[in-house]
Design an enzyme around this catalytic site. Structure first.
Site, short mmCIF file in Angstrom:
data_model
loop_
_atom_site.label_atom_id
_atom_site.label_comp_id
_atom_site.label_asym_id
_atom_site.label_seq_id
_atom_site.Cartn_x
_atom_site.Cartn_y
_atom_site.Cartn_z
N GLU A 22 40.56 43.56 36.23
CA GLU A 22 42.00 43.83 36.10
C GLU A 22 42.68 42.89 35.10
OE1 GLU A 22 40.26 43.68 38.84
OE2 GLU A 22 40.98 45.02 40.40
N TRP A 28 40.94 28.12 58.79
CA TRP A 28 40.19 28.83 57.78
C TRP A 28 39.00 27.99 57.32
CZ3 TRP A 28 43.87 31.55 53.74
CH2 TRP A 28 44.58 32.56 54.41
N LYS A 82 37.83 33.12 59.47
CA LYS A 82 38.96 32.69 60.30
C LYS A 82 38.43 32.29 61.66
CE LYS A 82 41.58 35.67 57.41
NZ LYS A 82 40.74 36.65 56.74
N THR A 95 36.53 48.99 38.44
CA THR A 95 36.10 47.81 39.21
C THR A 95 34.87 48.19 40.01
OG1 THR A 95 37.41 48.44 41.11
CG2 THR A 95 38.46 47.00 39.52
P1 AMP Z 1 35.20 41.80 38.82
O1 AMP Z 1 36.40 42.62 38.66
O2 AMP Z 1 34.00 42.56 39.27
O3 AMP Z 1 34.93 41.00 37.62
O4 AMP Z 1 35.47 40.77 40.00
C1 AMP Z 1 36.54 39.86 39.96
C2 AMP Z 1 36.42 38.88 41.08
O5 AMP Z 1 35.28 38.05 40.90
C3 AMP Z 1 37.57 37.90 41.19
O6 AMP Z 1 38.69 38.46 41.83
C4 AMP Z 1 36.94 36.77 41.99
O7 AMP Z 1 36.92 37.05 43.36
C5 AMP Z 1 35.52 36.76 41.47
N1 AMP Z 1 35.37 35.71 40.46
C6 AMP Z 1 35.34 35.83 39.13
N2 AMP Z 1 35.14 34.64 38.54
C7 AMP Z 1 35.07 33.72 39.53
C8 AMP Z 1 34.89 32.29 39.58
N3 AMP Z 1 34.71 31.56 38.48
N4 AMP Z 1 34.90 31.70 40.78
C9 AMP Z 1 35.06 32.42 41.92
N5 AMP Z 1 35.22 33.75 41.94
C10 AMP Z 1 35.22 34.40 40.76
#
Ligand code: AMP
Length: 554
Positions: free
Chosen positions: A337, A447, A442, A192
């Site tokens: 993940e 929120w 917050k 990640t």
């Molecule tokens: P990554 O593991 O770098 O792909 O990041 C995953 C995170 O990206 C998710 O837990 C979300 O917080 C964010 N994310 C991915 N797709 C979206 C989406 N369509 N809208 C809002 N947040 C997103």
């Protein structure tokens, strides 16, 4: 769910789901499909059959270098034909592909190479200087295989062997007896992007990749098939390029790879010349492309589906693409993940035109295999009524159950992955994310969704980008700080932006702290980097204009 004792067993064969079977099928049955790679001033092309032969040569060469069993082979590459060959060769020979993010900070890069114990790294020549900086800290790496032109003197003094990709594979047989695996074995891994602390490794299995690829192709997924060409902008080093390469191999979708040429002009040219029908990238890529197309129109009419995910896609971006360029954006959500596909916004039956917008701005429907629930701050389950908000938790065959050699009990609960994403789910399964739990503001016990404020601001015609973060406030605990990038040639002031927002959000949510900036800082995978903005604010490095806050606090 209950299980009946002594359940009758099925009569079905137990055939493992494997990358090898995707390789065998895709490179023969769909041998004439193509992968096209941008060279900056043109393209180079290869058929899936060519790619299959070269993948076999690469596998033979890697065996020759001593790669055995489940050893990890890293890739430090852009989206190109050779990276695809590595995607096929490494897992299909039984080893584990580890995609390395070419934009990671050196310390994090060294950490993940070392943590995964990569023995070989396949690297694009253009990215070699970055890799060279960290290899001294990575004792597991014995070989570097360099793709394309490179100055290999940057590797001088390192205790490893360097090989030119084409020389290494030249005399190798172009067939390989792809390995039969247990479908639960690791095929690939990805770390990640790690907003805090060390990056966390996710190891995908052959089975999870196979099932995920099927979902990517489905009608309620990204709808890939043999008549399509997909433009893979989302990096192959980020969440396996959303699974597009394996899915495309599975059904014969031709691929267009932009290599390192990711600015709007070459992308627009690539779309015009190669006429992809589907594309996938994060919102920042599309925001930049929209500005370019507005100024310099080019033919993007071949695209029938543009998948946008990775962070929230501003509704204003979707509408602008649709109205000005006839492009249909499909919003999707996922995480490293979750392989990453979790939800995709395909419309329900009978919904069309203006009626579609309330659906289209959601993150879409969670797919059948990704079980989901919302959990409130007190641990109780939140109803799926479209308005009640909680943290999204998921489980399923392509959702990770843990991190590789790194316990993180906070992320996993009772067999479920805690996504850290907060939002609501409607009765018919549409997910609306309001924020990351750590980004929610917050304010005085209430929120405020930073994403809602950002989307509202980015709907203003003079705003190119806007990011909102919570900053400490004596009276309210936290209040929003809006950092705004003004579109070139436009002017706008805080009063005008506040008036614009006042029509869209509750008055107590209106930010009183504002900064005009040149660019929103981005993470290594192109997301708004809110941690940098918070730090700039804390360090006094932002020129902030402050207005009166709610109830007169300033
Ligand atoms: P990554 O593991 O770098 O792909 O990041 C995953 C995170 O990206 C998710 O837990 C979300 O917080 C964010 N994310 C991915 N797709 C979206 C989406 N369509 N809208 C809002 N947040 C997103």
């Amino acid at each position: 769910m209950t299980r009946v004792e002594a359940q009758m067993r099925s009569t079905m064969q137990d055939v493992p789901l494997s990358i090898a079977s995707i390789v065998r099928y895709g490179t023969t049955v769909h041998g004439s499909s193509e992968v096209v790679t941008s060279t900056g001033d043109g393209v180079r092309r290869a058929t899936f059959a060519d790619v299959g032969r070269r993948a076999a040569q690469l596998a033979n060469a890697l065996r020759g270098l001593g790669v055995t069993g489940d050893q990890r082979v890293g890739t430090f590459m852009w989206n190109n034909q050779e990276h695809l060959e590595a995607y096929l060769a490494v897992p299909a020979m039984g080893a584990v592909l580890h995609t390395l993010n070419v934009r990671l900070f050196p310390d994090q890069l060294a950490y993940i190479i070392d943590h995964a114990e990569d023995v070989v790294v396949l690297a694009d020549g253009s990215a070699l200087p970055l890799l060279a900086k960290v290899l001294a800290q990575c004792p597991s790496v014995r070989h570097v295989v360099v793709n394309g032109a490179a100055d290999i003197s940057v590797l001088d003094g390192l205790d490893l062997l360097v090989h030119a990709w084409e020389d290494l594979i030249a005399d190798q047989p172009d067939t390989f007896d792809w390995v039969e695996v247990d479908e639960h074995d690791a095929a690939a891994m990805c770390y990640t992007s790690g907003t805090t602390g060390n990056p966390k490794g996710v190891a995908y299995s052959h089975r999870s990749i196979y099932l995920h690829s099927m979902q990517v192709c489905m009608g309620d997924g990204f709808t890939l098939n043999a008549r399509d060409t997909v433009l893979v902008v989302v990096p192959m080093f980020h969440a396996m390029a959303w699974g597009l390469p394996y899915a495309a191999m599975m059904v014969g979708t031709s691929m267009v790879m932009p290599d390192r040429f990711l600015t709007p002009e070459p992308l627009a040219q690539l779309i015009e010349s190669q006429r992809p029908t589907i594309a996938g990238a994060v919102p920042t890529i599309w925001t930049a492309l929209l500005a370019h197309l507005d100024a310099q129109p080019s033919d993007v009419s071949s695209l029938r589906n543009v998948v946008v995910g990775g962070s929230a896609c501003p509704p204003a971006l979707m509408k602008a693409f649709e109205e000005r360029h006839g492009l249909h954006i499909i919003h999707a959500w996922g995480m490293t993940e979750t392989s990453p596909l979790g939800s995709v916004c395909q419309l329900p039956r009978g919904v069309d035109g203006e009626e579609a917008w309330p659906y289209r701005i959601t993150q879409g429907r969670l797919t059948c295999a990704v079980q989901h629930r919302l959990v409130g701050p007190d641990g109780s389950f939140v109803p799926h009524d479209g308005t009640s908000v909680g943290e999204l938790q998921v489980r399923g065959p392509w959702v990770t159950a843990s991190y590789y050699h790194d316990d993180d009990p906070e992320k996993f609960h009772d067999g479920w992955l805690r996504t850290g994403d907060v939002g609501s789910i409607s009765a018919d399964g549409f997910l609306t994310l309001t924020d990351r739990s750590k980004d929610v503001i917050k304010s005085g016990g209430e929120w405020i969704s930073s994403v809602e404020l950002e989307n509202a601001l980015m709907a203003h015609p003079a705003v190119a980008e806007a990011s909102v973060v919570g900053v400490p406030d004596e009276r309210w605990g936290e209040r929003p700080l809006a950092s705004v990038v003004v579109r070139e040639g436009e002017t706008v002031d805080v009063e005008q932006l506040r008036a614009f927002l006042a029509e869209r959000v509750a008055s107590w949510q209106l930010p009183e702290r504002w900064a005009f900036i040149d660019e929103v800082p981005k993470t290594s995978v192109g997301k708004f980097d809110k941690k940098v903005l918070r730090k700039r604010y804390a360090d006094g490095a932002l020129a902030v204009q402050t207005m009166a806050g709610p109830g007169g606090s300033g």
